[in-house]
Write an enzyme that holds these catalytic residues in place. Sequence first.
Site, PDB file in Angstrom:
ATOM      1  CB  CYS A  64      23.550  67.988 -33.366  1.00  0.00           C
ATOM      2  SG  CYS A  64      22.511  67.945 -31.912  1.00  0.00           S
TER       3      CYS A  64
ATOM      4  CB  CYS B  75      33.745  60.345 -35.851  1.00  0.00           C
ATOM      5  SG  CYS B  75      32.712  58.863 -35.786  1.00  0.00           S
TER       6      CYS B  75
ATOM      7  CD  GLU C  81      34.631  71.962 -31.395  1.00  0.00           C
ATOM      8  OE1 GLU C  81      33.318  71.928 -31.174  1.00  0.00           O
ATOM      9  OE2 GLU C  81      35.303  72.539 -32.133  1.00  0.00           O
TER      10      GLU C  81
ATOM     11  CB  CYS D  37      27.314  60.340 -40.475  1.00  0.00           C
ATOM     12  SG  CYS D  37      27.350  58.767 -39.622  1.00  0.00           S
TER      13      CYS D  37
ATOM     14  CB  CYS E  72      28.301  64.103 -39.057  1.00  0.00           C
ATOM     15  SG  CYS E  72      29.239  64.701 -37.383  1.00  0.00           S
TER      16      CYS E  72
ATOM     17  CB  CYS F  55      27.551  67.960 -25.365  1.00  0.00           C
ATOM     18  SG  CYS F  55      27.677  66.989 -26.729  1.00  0.00           S
TER      19      CYS F  55
HETATM   20  N1  SAH Z   1      28.749  59.285 -33.122  1.00  0.00           N
HETATM   21  C1  SAH Z   1      27.537  59.453 -32.146  1.00  0.00           C
HETATM   22  C2  SAH Z   1      27.482  60.607 -31.112  1.00  0.00           C
HETATM   23  C3  SAH Z   1      27.946  61.853 -31.668  1.00  0.00           C
HETATM   24  S1  SAH Z   1      26.835  62.732 -33.045  1.00  0.00           S
HETATM   25  C4  SAH Z   1      26.488  59.377 -32.725  1.00  0.00           C
HETATM   26  O1  SAH Z   1      26.394  59.393 -34.241  1.00  0.00           O
HETATM   27  O2  SAH Z   1      25.348  59.099 -32.539  1.00  0.00           O
HETATM   28  C5  SAH Z   1      25.323  63.211 -32.030  1.00  0.00           C
HETATM   29  C6  SAH Z   1      24.134  63.394 -32.836  1.00  0.00           C
HETATM   30  O3  SAH Z   1      24.406  64.603 -33.944  1.00  0.00           O
HETATM   31  C7  SAH Z   1      23.874  62.249 -33.712  1.00  0.00           C
HETATM   32  O4  SAH Z   1      22.539  62.055 -33.437  1.00  0.00           O
HETATM   33  C8  SAH Z   1      23.836  62.870 -35.111  1.00  0.00           C
HETATM   34  O5  SAH Z   1      22.978  62.385 -35.876  1.00  0.00           O
HETATM   35  C9  SAH Z   1      23.794  64.356 -35.020  1.00  0.00           C
HETATM   36  N2  SAH Z   1      24.162  65.068 -36.159  1.00  0.00           N
HETATM   37  C10 SAH Z   1      25.378  64.906 -36.762  1.00  0.00           C
HETATM   38  N3  SAH Z   1      25.511  65.821 -37.651  1.00  0.00           N
HETATM   39  C11 SAH Z   1      24.368  66.648 -37.481  1.00  0.00           C
HETATM   40  C12 SAH Z   1      23.942  67.651 -38.419  1.00  0.00           C
HETATM   41  N4  SAH Z   1      24.799  68.247 -39.374  1.00  0.00           N
HETATM   42  N5  SAH Z   1      22.870  68.343 -37.979  1.00  0.00           N
HETATM   43  C13 SAH Z   1      22.190  67.886 -36.942  1.00  0.00           C
HETATM   44  N6  SAH Z   1      22.442  66.808 -36.208  1.00  0.00           N
HETATM   45  C14 SAH Z   1      23.761  66.163 -36.509  1.00  0.00           C
HETATM   46 FE1  SF4 Z   2      30.592  59.927 -36.287  1.00  0.00          FE
HETATM   47 FE2  SF4 Z   2      29.288  62.286 -36.746  1.00  0.00          FE
HETATM   48 FE3  SF4 Z   2      28.442  59.703 -37.728  1.00  0.00          FE
HETATM   49 FE4  SF4 Z   2      28.221  60.308 -35.182  1.00  0.00          FE
HETATM   50  S1  SF4 Z   2      27.163  61.343 -36.749  1.00  0.00           S
HETATM   51  S2  SF4 Z   2      28.946  58.384 -36.157  1.00  0.00           S
HETATM   52  S3  SF4 Z   2      29.949  61.490 -34.843  1.00  0.00           S
HETATM   53  S4  SF4 Z   2      30.183  60.699 -38.214  1.00  0.00           S
END
Ligand code: SAH
Ligand code: SF4
Length: 327
Positions: A316, A91, A71, A95, A98, A84
């Site tokens: 995000c 990934c 995406e 986390c 996410c 973006c």
């Molecule tokens: N992997 C990288 C970049 C992609 S995620 C990283 O983690 O930085 C981009 C941003 O989205 C990150 O700052 C992450 O903390 C945030 N993010 C992930 N899941 C989210 C959610 N459910 N709500 C709000 N922000 C989220």
């Molecule tokens: Fe991967 Fe999502 Fe964690 Fe970013 S926030 S490192 S995309 S699992």
Amino acid sequence: MISFFDLTRAETARIAGGPLQASQLFKSVYQFHQLEAAPFDLSLPTIVQSFQSQDGTRRFLLRLEDGESMESVIIPGDDRLTFCVSSQVGCALGCTFCLTGLLGLKRNLTTGEIVSQVVLLEREGRRAFAQDRFSVVLMGMGEPLQNYDNVLKAISILNDDHGFNLSSRRMTLSTAGLVPAMERLAREPLFPNLCVSLTGATNSVRNRLMPINRRHPIEEVIAVIRALPPQRQKRVMLEYVMIQGETDSLEEAEALSEWIGPMRVKVNLIPFNPAPELPFQRSSDEDVLRFHAFLLKKGIATFVRRSRGGDVSGACGQLMKKSLAVG
Ligand code: SAH
Ligand code: SF4
């Protein structure tokens, strides 16, 4: 056939017969939007579906040559668009807040697949928004620093002054805190703006939410930022997802302000974007405000990110290759 978007200008020169030819090809493709440059492959990912959000954000579900999908999102702004883009399909870092993390890692994107997202979005930007100025943020699917070589090569292709000529100040890379790769990035001649996703300022909170913290605890992440030369340190932003009862206490705010100390880094608070698959809730507006006010009082430049594209799963952490229908 070799994808044009995989190649630096020097590599193009070796195949296309010299620097002059390479320069002409770069200009015609990246500046004059001609999608023909024999003997190269100039195909772009296929747009499977695009979703228009109420707030103007447009999310694209794209299919790659091998059938995988990813995406990209266009976020309109006052004087330019923000693209973006994704760096991986899925990934590996898992986390727990996410959606992309739930997918696991399918594969890295190639350099060409990263560059061609920008080519595609630039085209859509001109068509749908009548705007050709843009910035690129590597905040789509994936952890860019786990796909280091392809991502850095894409950044240098986007930066080429015979191509898009996109300044490193118009590119932002976001990492969850892969410390060795951050150290490597710190030594690169071309340094993008750097976002570091903390989402928790103590090891106990971070360990629970971001498994990567057990390998590279927060003190190591902060140490890399502290060691950056001032010109680069100024370009660091700490991203902090506000999750109810997990990350939004004043103790975390206090710990965060202590890590930052006198550093001139910025903080971006991102209210958690909920999803049925995720076991968390967004912090209340009052708690976000309280956290925000605490950091401001400590003299830290703090912003709350107005989340955009949430109604089309383009916000995000919501990128999960969903193909929901939007009315
Ligand atoms: N992997 C990288 C970049 C992609 S995620 C990283 O983690 O930085 C981009 C941003 O989205 C990150 O700052 C992450 O903390 C945030 N993010 C992930 N899941 C989210 C959610 N459910 N709500 C709000 N922000 C989220
Ligand atoms: Fe991967 Fe999502 Fe964690 Fe970013 S926030 S490192 S995309 S699992």
